[in-house]
Design an enzyme around this catalytic site. Structure first.
Site, PDB file in Angstrom:
ATOM      1  CB  CYS A  82      72.504  22.472  14.030  1.00 15.19           C
ATOM      2  SG  CYS A  82      73.018  23.637  12.772  1.00 15.19           S
ATOM      3  CG  HIS A 186      69.121  25.187  16.056  1.00 12.88           C
ATOM      4  ND1 HIS A 186      70.064  25.044  17.044  1.00 12.88           N
ATOM      5  CD2 HIS A 186      69.807  25.478  14.933  1.00 12.88           C
ATOM      6  CE1 HIS A 186      71.268  25.244  16.550  1.00 12.88           C
ATOM      7  NE2 HIS A 186      71.142  25.512  15.262  1.00 12.88           N
ATOM      8  CD  GLU A 188      67.951  23.977  19.893  1.00 18.83           C
ATOM      9  OE1 GLU A 188      67.503  23.098  19.122  1.00 18.83           O
ATOM     10  OE2 GLU A 188      68.949  24.669  19.622  1.00 18.83           O
TER      11      GLU A 188
HETATM   12  N1  GLN Z   1      77.858  25.564  10.825  1.00 20.18           N
HETATM   13  C1  GLN Z   1      78.001  24.918  12.095  1.00 20.18           C
HETATM   14  C2  GLN Z   1      79.038  23.808  12.040  1.00 20.18           C
HETATM   15  O1  GLN Z   1      79.581  23.522  11.039  1.00 20.18           O
HETATM   16  C3  GLN Z   1      76.687  24.383  12.603  1.00 20.18           C
HETATM   17  C4  GLN Z   1      75.742  25.529  12.924  1.00 20.18           C
HETATM   18  C5  GLN Z   1      74.789  25.260  14.043  1.00 20.18           C
HETATM   19  O2  GLN Z   1      74.933  24.322  14.822  1.00 20.18           O
HETATM   20  N2  GLN Z   1      73.844  26.135  14.189  1.00 20.18           N
HETATM   21  O3  GLN Z   1      79.292  23.197  13.027  1.00 20.18           O
END
Ligand code: GLN
Length: 212
Positions: A82, A186, A188
């Site tokens: 992410c 994610h 994890e």
């Molecule tokens: N929107 C977040 C960002 O731009 C990422 C979101 C996340 O890691 N769950 O960093």
């Protein structure tokens, strides 16, 4: 590598404990990484989710931005989830002014790509090499908009659960380039260790020589 590899989890923000648990299930030893000297000790590094702009600023403050960038470019295996995917991208869309990344992946990643009204959603993914779908959780996730020639697409969204009508199906949500792996989602938090196991295998196969 015969002994268990030592995989660091960048511990500035995000699901550090969950990542460590999944990596340990996959046969790695783990350590939290916050300082430059800890970067030198690890055979691989996981960059968790959170907020990429914050991770970037904290990495600068803790003095690990440049050491980690150098190590990743020297072949340290890295896995970003992410916001961690954003941190590994060479190019970001919808970033903030001056947003810095570690880079390494020749991709364009769009932040918050799935739309503001859809903060989080779940989807089944087709993942290269897996014999059944991977159930994935997305939280204000990015997607990969463009990939360079050296980049392998590892997963796309196949089936979306509780969709709000957004256009997620077919989107690229996991990529690999050499010793770097990144996922928009994610892995994890859904109890399925297969993506972490893929990364631990990459660490085992790597020829990177750590500095300490
Ligand atoms: N929107 C977040 C960002 O731009 C990422 C979101 C996340 O890691 N769950 O960093």
């Amino acid at each position: 590598m015969t002994a268990a590899p030592l995989v660091g989890v960048l511990a500035l923000q995000g699901d550090v404990r969950e990542h460590r648990a999944m990596l340990e299930r996959a046969g790695a030893e783990t350590v939290a990484v916050r300082r430059p000297e800890e970067v030198d000790r690890v055979d691989g590094i996981v960059i968790p989710g959170g907020e990429s702009t914050t991770i970037s600023k904290l990495a600068r403050t803790f003095g690990v931005l440049d050491p980690l960038r150098e190590a990743l470019h020297a072949g340290l295996p890295g896995f970003g989830t992410c916001a961690g995917m954003i941190m590994l991208a060479e190019h970001i869309e919808a970033g903030i002014e001056g947003q810095e990344t570690f880079g390494g992946l020749d991709v364009v990643v769009r932040r918050n790509a799935f739309g503001r009204q859809v903060d989080s959603f779940e989807a089944d993914l087709d993942v290269t090499g897996f014999d059944r779908a991977f159930h994935a959780m997305f939280i204000r996730a990015p997607w990969v908009e463009k990939v360079g020639q050296a980049v392998e697409v590892v997963a796309r969204v196949s089936v979306v659960h509780r969709s709000e009508g957004h256009d997620a199906v077919g989107r690229i949500v996991a990529v690999r380039q050499g010793s770097l792996l990144a996922t928009s989602f994610h892995p994890e938090i859904t109890g399925d260790p297969r993506i972490h196991a893929m990364f631990v295998d990459m660490v085992r196969e790597s020829t990177y020589v750590k500095r300490k």
